[in-house]
Design an enzyme around this catalytic site. Structure first.
Site, mmCIF file in Angstrom:
data_model
loop_
_atom_site.group_PDB
_atom_site.id
_atom_site.type_symbol
_atom_site.label_atom_id
_atom_site.label_comp_id
_atom_site.label_asym_id
_atom_site.label_seq_id
_atom_site.Cartn_x
_atom_site.Cartn_y
_atom_site.Cartn_z
ATOM 1 N N TYR A 183 -16.327 6.164 10.144
ATOM 2 C CA TYR A 183 -14.995 5.905 9.311
ATOM 3 C C TYR A 183 -15.713 5.524 7.871
ATOM 4 O O TYR A 183 -15.068 6.167 6.714
ATOM 5 C CB TYR A 183 -14.432 4.462 9.634
ATOM 6 C CG TYR A 183 -13.011 4.056 8.799
ATOM 7 C CD1 TYR A 183 -11.965 4.925 9.215
ATOM 8 C CD2 TYR A 183 -12.896 3.284 7.960
ATOM 9 C CE1 TYR A 183 -10.764 4.699 8.347
ATOM 10 C CE2 TYR A 183 -11.867 2.839 7.201
ATOM 11 C CZ TYR A 183 -10.773 3.818 7.321
ATOM 12 O OH TYR A 183 -9.797 3.409 6.424
ATOM 13 N N SER A 191 -10.424 4.978 1.203
ATOM 14 C CA SER A 191 -10.369 3.543 1.615
ATOM 15 C C SER A 191 -11.530 2.755 0.893
ATOM 16 O O SER A 191 -12.355 3.133 0.283
ATOM 17 C CB SER A 191 -10.655 3.510 3.151
ATOM 18 O OG SER A 191 -10.994 2.029 3.416
ATOM 19 N N SER A 205 3.491 10.924 8.563
ATOM 20 C CA SER A 205 4.355 10.505 9.684
ATOM 21 C C SER A 205 4.510 9.173 9.771
ATOM 22 O O SER A 205 5.580 8.626 10.272
ATOM 23 C CB SER A 205 3.916 11.563 10.821
ATOM 24 O OG SER A 205 2.684 11.169 11.170
#
Length: 244
Positions: free
Chosen positions: A150, A137, A17
């Site tokens: 994270y 990442s 999105s």
């Protein structure tokens, strides 16, 4: 023959999105694919271009990947799936990931939901001899002092990419990943909106610019295409040289 022509193919981008996922979704659409994207809000109209959301030409469905039952009960608008891109992501700043509630919530979105989505669509991908792309990442390759969840989740995503790549190759599914560097999205505003931080970040990137969602999309198109037909379990670093 154009190996990057996805005409007649169905693509699903979870986390499509906004940001990197949205850039990937629009790239597949531009190359002929039918594309459905998932986001947490009720409808496509709840997103705006100012947030980095460009949903024109895409099918939209609500899916909160932080809710395991929502993934199990998700009803896609398609019966065939050629490419699944898992681009969902969460981060908590101001040391929120050092609290266990924050740590767990980030792991739920960034790692556990990857496996949940992958297994949810495994049968469709197997039938189509499709491709799964996991967005991790460059944080997987160095420490991120303020964000332990994270970091752990992105390390996990790279490991999951390797293992599913090995396990599902026999099903005809190619699993690979992309590790973006510093990309200009709403998730990185904490850096990009601070001139001093931004200057320091760009100084560390050999190409001397931030990445864009379109930069990441190029890698996704390649990995899902016949050009990458012998690549399995790999995570492609797309970072302008940041971690060199």
């Amino acid at each position: 023959m154009n190996e990057l022509d996805f005409s007649g193919r169905q693509v699903l981008v979870v986390g499509g999105s906004s940001g990197i996922g949205n850039g990937i979704a629009q790239a597949f659409r531009a190359n002929g694919a039918r594309v459905q994207v998932c986001g947490t809000r009720a409808a496509a109209a709840d997103y705006s271009p100012a947030e980095g959301s460009h949903l024109e030409g895409l099918d939209y469905a609500q899916l909160d990947v932080g809710d395991a039952s929502a993934i199990e009960n998700f009803k896609p608008s398609f019966e065939r799936l050629d490419v699944l891109v898992l681009a969902q992501g969460a981060v908590i700043y101001r040391r929120g990931e050092f609290e266990m509630a924050g740590f767990r919530s980030v792991l739920e979105v960034n790692l556990i939901s990857l496996m949940a989505c992958a297994t949810r669509f495994h049968a469709l991908l197997k039938t189509a001899k499709g491709s799964l792309i996991i967005v991790s990442s460059t944080a997987a390759y160095h420490s991120t002092k303020g964000n332990p969840a994270y970091n752990a989740s992105k390390n996990g995503a790279v490991g999951l990419t390797r293992t599913l790549g090995q396990a599902w190759a026999e099903d005809g599914i190619r699993v690979n990943g992309i590790a973006p560097g510093l990309v200009d999205t709403k998730m990185t505003r904490v850096t990009t909106s601070n001139p001093k931080r931004l200057e320091g970040a760009i100084e560390r990137i050999p190409l001397k610019r931030l990445g864009t969602p379109a930069d990441m999309a190029g890698a996704a198109l390649f990995l899902a295409s016949p050009l990458a037909s012998y690549i399995v379990g790999q995570t492609l670093v797309v970072d302008g040289g940041l971690i060199l």
